[in-house]
Design a protein around this motif. Structure first.
Motif, PDB file in Angstrom:
ATOM      1  N   CYS A  80     -65.761  88.338  26.822  1.00 37.54           N
ATOM      2  CA  CYS A  80     -66.518  89.260  25.993  1.00 37.54           C
ATOM      3  C   CYS A  80     -65.747  89.542  24.701  1.00 37.54           C
ATOM      4  CB  CYS A  80     -66.734  90.551  26.777  1.00 37.54           C
ATOM      5  SG  CYS A  80     -67.461  91.863  25.805  1.00 37.54           S
ATOM      6  N   CYS A  87     -64.734  93.685  25.027  1.00 37.11           N
ATOM      7  CA  CYS A  87     -63.788  94.216  26.001  1.00 37.11           C
ATOM      8  C   CYS A  87     -62.892  93.137  26.600  1.00 37.11           C
ATOM      9  CB  CYS A  87     -64.527  94.970  27.104  1.00 37.11           C
ATOM     10  SG  CYS A  87     -65.473  93.880  28.172  1.00 37.11           S
ATOM     11  N   CYS A 131     -70.291  90.793  27.305  1.00 40.95           N
ATOM     12  CA  CYS A 131     -70.602  90.904  28.722  1.00 40.95           C
ATOM     13  C   CYS A 131     -71.824  91.816  28.884  1.00 40.95           C
ATOM     14  CB  CYS A 131     -69.411  91.436  29.507  1.00 40.95           C
ATOM     15  SG  CYS A 131     -69.033  93.147  29.136  1.00 40.95           S
ATOM     16  N   CYS A 158     -71.230  95.605  27.843  1.00 31.50           N
ATOM     17  CA  CYS A 158     -71.087  95.835  26.399  1.00 31.50           C
ATOM     18  C   CYS A 158     -72.412  95.599  25.685  1.00 31.50           C
ATOM     19  CB  CYS A 158     -70.018  94.931  25.806  1.00 31.50           C
ATOM     20  SG  CYS A 158     -68.355  95.420  26.255  1.00 31.50           S
TER      21      CYS A 158
HETATM   22 ZN   LIG Z   1     -67.594  93.508  27.365  1.00 32.71          ZN
END
Ligand SMILES: [Zn+2]
Length: 110
Positions: A80, A83, A101, A104
Motif C-alpha cells: 500500500c 500504510c 490497501c 486505506c
Molecule cells: Zn494501506
C-alpha cells in the motif's frame, strides 16, 4: 511466471487499450473530415462535452496504470502506498492499478 510479471502484462494490455480509447475520443472531438450544418454542430457540441468527460476518465486511468507500472519496476507494487501493508492479490486482480490497501482506500473515499 512471477505474479508481478502477470500483473505487468495485464497493465500493459490495459494501457494499450486506454491509449487507443483516448486517441479515438480525440479524433471524435476534432471531427476530422466532417462537415456539419448549424443544427448538427449544436448536437456535436453537446456530444463533445460527453466525449471530453469520457476522455478525462480515460486519461486519469492511464495515469493510474502508468503509476502501477512504475510501482512494479520499483518492487513496491504489492504494498500500500499509504500504510505500506500488503495489498491483497484478489484486490489487485480486480483493480490492477490500485495502489492502496482496502482500508486505506475506504479511508480515502470517506
Ligand atoms: Zn494501506
Amino acid at each position: 511466471m512471477r505474479k508481478e510479471e502477470q500483473f505487468k502484462q495485464k497493465l500493459l494490455v490495459m494501457k494499450e487499450d486506454t491509449s487507443h480509447r483516448i486517441s479515438a475520443i480525440d479524433r471524435d472531438i476534432k471531427h476530422e473530415g466532417m462537415t456539419a450544418d448549424w443544427a448538427e454542430q449544436a448536437t456535436e457540441r453537446e456530444n463533445d462535452e460527453v466525449l471530453e468527460s469520457l476522455g478525462n476518465t480515460a486519461e486519469l486511468e492511464l495515469i493510474m496504470i502508468n503509476n502501477a507500472l512504475k510501482r512494479i519496476e520499483q518492487g513496491s507494487y504489492f504494498s500500500c502506498s499509504l500504510c505500506g501493508q500488503d495489498i491483497p492479490v484478489a484486490r489487485l486482480e480486480l483493480l490492477p492499478f490500485s495502489s492502496h490497501c482496502v482500508s486505506c482506500a475506504s479511508d480515502l473515499e470517506h
